[in-house]
Design an enzyme around this catalytic site. Sequence first.
Site, mmCIF file in Angstrom:
data_model
loop_
_atom_site.group_PDB
_atom_site.id
_atom_site.type_symbol
_atom_site.label_atom_id
_atom_site.label_comp_id
_atom_site.label_asym_id
_atom_site.label_seq_id
_atom_site.Cartn_x
_atom_site.Cartn_y
_atom_site.Cartn_z
ATOM 1 N N LYS A 69 0.846 -1.519 0.507
ATOM 2 C CA LYS A 69 -0.237 0.057 0.330
ATOM 3 C C LYS A 69 1.016 0.829 -0.114
ATOM 4 C CE LYS A 69 0.743 1.138 4.639
ATOM 5 N NZ LYS A 69 1.058 2.087 5.368
ATOM 6 N N THR B 223 -3.336 5.401 4.281
ATOM 7 C CA THR B 223 -2.283 5.926 3.440
ATOM 8 C C THR B 223 -2.041 7.173 2.444
ATOM 9 O OG1 THR B 223 -1.386 4.184 4.464
ATOM 10 C CG2 THR B 223 0.560 4.954 3.594
#
Length: 339
Positions: free
Chosen positions: A194, A251
């Site tokens: 990610k 994120t």
Amino acid sequence: MEKQKIAVLGAGSWGTGLAQVINDNGHEARLWSYNPEQVNEINTKHTNSAYLGNQKFAENIKAYSDLSEALNGVDGVLFVVPTKAIREVAKQVNEVIDHKVYVMHASKGLEQGTHKRISEILEEEIPQELRSDIIVVSGPSHAEEVAVRDLTLITAASNSENDAKYVQRLLSNNYFRIYTNNDVVGVETAGALKNIIAVGAGALHGLGYGDNAKAAIITRGLAEITRLGVALGADPLTYIGLSGVGDLIVTGTSPHSRNWRAGNALGKGEKLKDIESNMGMVIEGVSTTKAAYELANSLNIEMPITEVIYNVLYNDANLREAIENVMTREFRSENEYSI
């Protein structure tokens, strides 16, 4: 749960935040750092200004620069050092630990060259007789928000249900909640990969693109993360959980994320070497991009977003041209597995 002694290895923002959670739960949190000045600041001023500004921490959270002292008599060891340091620190732990402990990690990345997950490194470097099964602590969690006790839900993954439940009991409280999971491969690959997509999402923002583009890169990024993870043996359902889409959202959308900030700076035309110099913290997405790109090629897994980011970071590709190339690729079905 009776009082535990936990050595948190790595006194960055996330290590410090987790030490506070451990302390809040009535356990003894020992922060280890290789930096004597940082250790002194934590022990005398009870701040960690390089990472968390003027945030004050409990006086009974002690910092150590001597690893042997930090590990003396502990019940558990929580690794929160950058991925590139995991193997070396694990070797040092193996040299000084003299009793069996719970071994946990909350780092996110893939090792350069070997492309190994962090739990694999820890298994190699710390003998089974000295540790539990490795427990992975991962999910949507900005350290800056944990430090001020904002509501946070994350995952503890282990091949041993009992070991995962140990971390669940150790860390859970009224602002920090842990769910258990047995898919170590899925949780670790989601947490590592990610960061790549977060760099890309930040770059789109830096270039001036809007919410449509951000939603697209997060969604299609999740698809290619899942493709690679499943090829490695992960459960695809893991990627729609906290450690998957949850971590990707937090994120890939927030300036708290150093990976997002690095991408944003790239989008605004800054050079990578300057971004890394100014950040003052490790940008895991940069090194993970290289490892994931190489791993995907070796497995013949298509990861177009990762490939674009790799070429921008390592081959000095033009960012706008790279985006245009992705947008004009051969048409596909959204449900086609090889997208």
